[in-house]
Scaffold this motif. Structure first.
Motif, short mmCIF file in Angstrom:
data_model
loop_
_atom_site.label_atom_id
_atom_site.label_comp_id
_atom_site.label_asym_id
_atom_site.label_seq_id
_atom_site.Cartn_x
_atom_site.Cartn_y
_atom_site.Cartn_z
N GLY A 241 -32.38 72.68 31.84
CA GLY A 241 -31.55 72.45 30.66
C GLY A 241 -31.43 71.00 30.26
O GLY A 241 -31.00 70.69 29.15
N LEU A 242 -31.78 70.08 31.16
CA LEU A 242 -31.72 68.66 30.83
C LEU A 242 -32.96 68.24 30.05
O LEU A 242 -33.98 68.92 30.04
CB LEU A 242 -31.60 67.82 32.11
N ALA A 243 -32.85 67.09 29.40
CA ALA A 243 -33.98 66.55 28.66
C ALA A 243 -35.14 66.28 29.61
O ALA A 243 -34.92 65.98 30.80
CB ALA A 243 -33.57 65.25 27.96
N PRO A 244 -36.39 66.38 29.13
CA PRO A 244 -37.53 66.10 30.01
C PRO A 244 -37.53 64.66 30.48
O PRO A 244 -37.03 63.77 29.79
CB PRO A 244 -38.74 66.41 29.12
N VAL A 245 -38.09 64.45 31.65
CA VAL A 245 -38.18 63.09 32.19
C VAL A 245 -39.13 62.25 31.34
O VAL A 245 -38.82 61.12 30.97
CB VAL A 245 -38.66 63.13 33.66
N LEU A 246 -40.29 62.80 31.01
CA LEU A 246 -41.30 62.09 30.23
C LEU A 246 -41.87 63.01 29.16
O LEU A 246 -41.86 64.23 29.32
CB LEU A 246 -42.45 61.61 31.14
N VAL A 247 -42.36 62.39 28.10
CA VAL A 247 -43.05 63.13 27.03
C VAL A 247 -44.43 62.52 26.83
O VAL A 247 -44.57 61.30 26.70
CB VAL A 247 -42.25 63.06 25.71
N LEU A 248 -45.45 63.37 26.84
CA LEU A 248 -46.83 62.95 26.60
C LEU A 248 -47.24 63.52 25.24
O LEU A 248 -47.16 64.73 25.03
CB LEU A 248 -47.75 63.47 27.70
N ALA A 249 -47.65 62.65 24.32
CA ALA A 249 -47.94 63.10 22.96
C ALA A 249 -49.32 62.64 22.52
O ALA A 249 -49.80 61.57 22.90
CB ALA A 249 -46.88 62.55 22.00
N PHE A 250 -49.96 63.49 21.70
CA PHE A 250 -51.22 63.12 21.07
C PHE A 250 -51.25 63.74 19.68
O PHE A 250 -50.32 64.43 19.27
CB PHE A 250 -52.43 63.56 21.91
N ASP A 251 -52.31 63.47 18.93
CA ASP A 251 -52.42 63.89 17.55
C ASP A 251 -52.21 65.40 17.40
O ASP A 251 -52.99 66.20 17.92
CB ASP A 251 -53.79 63.50 17.01
N SER A 252 -51.16 65.79 16.66
CA SER A 252 -50.87 67.22 16.50
C SER A 252 -51.96 67.92 15.69
O SER A 252 -52.19 69.12 15.87
CB SER A 252 -49.51 67.41 15.83
N GLN A 253 -52.63 67.19 14.79
CA GLN A 253 -53.69 67.80 14.00
C GLN A 253 -54.85 68.25 14.89
O GLN A 253 -55.51 69.26 14.62
CB GLN A 253 -54.19 66.81 12.94
N ALA A 254 -55.10 67.48 15.95
CA ALA A 254 -56.16 67.86 16.89
C ALA A 254 -55.80 69.15 17.60
O ALA A 254 -56.64 70.02 17.82
CB ALA A 254 -56.39 66.74 17.90
N ALA A 255 -54.52 69.31 17.94
CA ALA A 255 -54.08 70.52 18.64
C ALA A 255 -54.11 71.74 17.73
O ALA A 255 -54.26 72.86 18.20
CB ALA A 255 -52.67 70.31 19.20
N LEU A 256 -53.97 71.52 16.40
CA LEU A 256 -53.91 72.63 15.46
C LEU A 256 -55.26 72.92 14.80
O LEU A 256 -55.34 73.80 13.94
CB LEU A 256 -52.87 72.32 14.37
N ALA A 257 -56.30 72.19 15.19
CA ALA A 257 -57.62 72.37 14.58
C ALA A 257 -58.15 73.78 14.86
O ALA A 257 -57.78 74.43 15.84
CB ALA A 257 -58.59 71.34 15.12
N GLU A 258 -59.02 74.27 13.96
CA GLU A 258 -59.61 75.60 14.13
C GLU A 258 -60.36 75.70 15.45
O GLU A 258 -60.33 76.73 16.13
CB GLU A 258 -60.55 75.91 12.96
N ASP A 259 -61.05 74.63 15.81
CA ASP A 259 -61.75 74.58 17.10
C ASP A 259 -61.28 73.33 17.84
O ASP A 259 -61.89 72.27 17.76
CB ASP A 259 -63.28 74.52 16.88
N PRO A 260 -60.13 73.45 18.57
CA PRO A 260 -59.56 72.28 19.23
C PRO A 260 -60.53 71.56 20.17
O PRO A 260 -60.43 70.34 20.34
CB PRO A 260 -58.37 72.86 20.00
N GLU A 261 -61.45 72.31 20.77
CA GLU A 261 -62.36 71.69 21.73
C GLU A 261 -63.32 70.72 21.07
O GLU A 261 -63.97 69.92 21.74
CB GLU A 261 -63.13 72.77 22.50
N GLN A 262 -63.44 70.78 19.73
CA GLN A 262 -64.28 69.83 19.02
C GLN A 262 -63.47 68.65 18.49
O GLN A 262 -64.04 67.72 17.92
CB GLN A 262 -64.99 70.54 17.85
N SER A 263 -62.13 68.69 18.67
CA SER A 263 -61.29 67.59 18.21
C SER A 263 -61.44 66.40 19.15
O SER A 263 -61.50 66.57 20.37
CB SER A 263 -59.82 68.03 18.16
N ALA A 264 -61.47 65.23 18.57
CA ALA A 264 -61.65 64.01 19.37
C ALA A 264 -60.34 63.24 19.44
O ALA A 264 -59.82 62.77 18.43
CB ALA A 264 -62.75 63.14 18.76
N ILE A 265 -59.79 63.13 20.63
CA ILE A 265 -58.56 62.37 20.87
C ILE A 265 -58.93 61.10 21.62
O ILE A 265 -59.61 61.14 22.65
CB ILE A 265 -57.56 63.19 21.70
N ARG A 266 -58.48 59.96 21.13
CA ARG A 266 -58.84 58.70 21.75
C ARG A 266 -57.64 57.97 22.35
O ARG A 266 -57.81 56.94 23.01
CB ARG A 266 -59.55 57.78 20.76
#
Length: 346
Positions: A241-266
């Motif tokens: 119930g407590l807030a997370p200790v850490l948050v890891l974030a990257f481009d949300s558009q890459a996660a929502l792509a039709e083929d995420p495995e072809q998305s390039a995150i740098r």
């Protein structure tokens, strides 16, 4: 066909084959790294690998705390509180009646507003609940949050809401002096602004980019789990119930792509909201270890927001400054991770 022509044809074929092979190799090299299939999905068993970290490096430490959160209560340290006394002729009000008389919104301007009742059975102040019997009420508005200090307009809205609630119950409210409370709000806001630390590191790819699946696979080994928002993973706190200790974030558009495995995150962002996490969780140590572990595993480098590489010595200095910040907040009775700190720094 002469021997010369044959030789030139063979040579041309070899050159073409070399070009195709080089093109294929280059494409594979520049393609985003993908998650590896689970062991049971592979044709052969994987070779044993050394773990990225020791089992205890990022594990949640044992905390002498309960496994559930207590209810939030108004507190004079960060709230303006008005008492609402009942008519002696009607000294008891049901929870259902109190809820019906409550304002439709729970904010006064940008500040949280709340009403609590004194439960005659448990003899404690609590948020209004149906089926309970109350012998009095108190209304409160928060003095400050990340939107700033409570101002005169917000205080006036607090008075109007509380007076309306009291009138519906034939009760009498008593308010503290507005000028004193607004001054107190400004002082608290100054303290909060000076001690509101939100840390962020960036993990940047050195060469090949990463696919979302690859990021999830590497982060999961360190205890991160998918967050509610695409492109976000969190390291959960040891208390549910407590807030997370850490948050890891990257481009949300890459996660929502039709083929995420072809998305390039740098690049990845690793974040710590200091005021929201108990220091006993060792959040900065775990943040530093997670950043370096991800960089090592994913062939990246840890940098600040300006792209400057962060070294262990710099991390140590940040850690020392945080310890001083934790001490200051505790001296003010606003320990990091406490209910009051999470409310103030929100």
């Amino acid at each position: 066909m002469s021997n010369l022509q044959i030789g030139l044809a063979v040579l041309g074929g070899l050159v073409l084959a070399a070009l195709v092979a080089h093109s294929t190799w280059t494409a594979r090299k520049n393609a985003p790294r993908r998650a590896q299939p689970a062991p049971e999905q592979r044709d052969t068993a994987p070779e044993p690998q050394e773990p990225i970290l020791d089992d205890t490096d990022l594990a949640a430490p044992d905390l002498p705390r309960p496994t559930t959160l207590r209810k939030t209560s108004l507190d004079p340290l960060i709230d303006v509180i008005a008492t609402v006394a009942l008519d002696p002729a009607s000294p008891v009000v049901s929870g259902d009646a109190a809820i019906a008389a409550s304002p439709a919104t729970r904010r006064a301007g940008t500040k949280p507003y709340a009403i609590e009742g004194y439960n005659l059975s448990s003899q404690v102040w609590e948020p209004l609940a149906a089926g309970q019997r109350y012998g009095g009420f108190q209304a409160g508005v928060q003095l400050a949050n990340r939107s700033g200090a409570l101002n005169e307009i917000e205080y006036s809205e607090f008075v109007v809401k509380t007076q309306s609630f009291a009138d519906a119950l034939n009760a009498t409210p008593e308010f503290p002096e507005m000028r004193d409370e607004v001054a107190r709000a400004r002082e608290l806001d100054q303290f909060a602004s000076a001690h509101d630390a939100q840390l962020g590191f960036t993990i940047r790819a050195k060469s090949a980019s990463w696919s979302p699946g690859y990021v999830h696979q590497c982060a999961a080994r360190l205890g991160f789990v998918p967050g509610a928002v695409p492109g976000r993973m969190v390291l959960p706190a040891s208390v549910e119930g407590l807030a997370p200790v850490l948050v890891l974030a990257f481009d949300s558009q890459a996660a929502l792509a039709e083929d995420p495995e072809q998305s390039a995150i740098r690049e990845l962002g690793l974040h710590l909201d200091v005021a929201h996490v108990d220091r006993n969780e060792q959040p900065f140590v775990r943040m530093r270890d997670a950043a370096f572990a991800l960089a090592r595993e994913m062939d990246g480098v840890v940098t600040d927001d300006d792209g400057q590489a962060l070294e262990a010595r710099t991390m140590d200095l940040i850690g020392q400054e945080l310890e001083s910040l934790y001490n200051t907040m505790e001296q003010r009775d606003l320990a990091a991770g406490s209910v009051l700190a999470r409310r103030l720094f929100s």
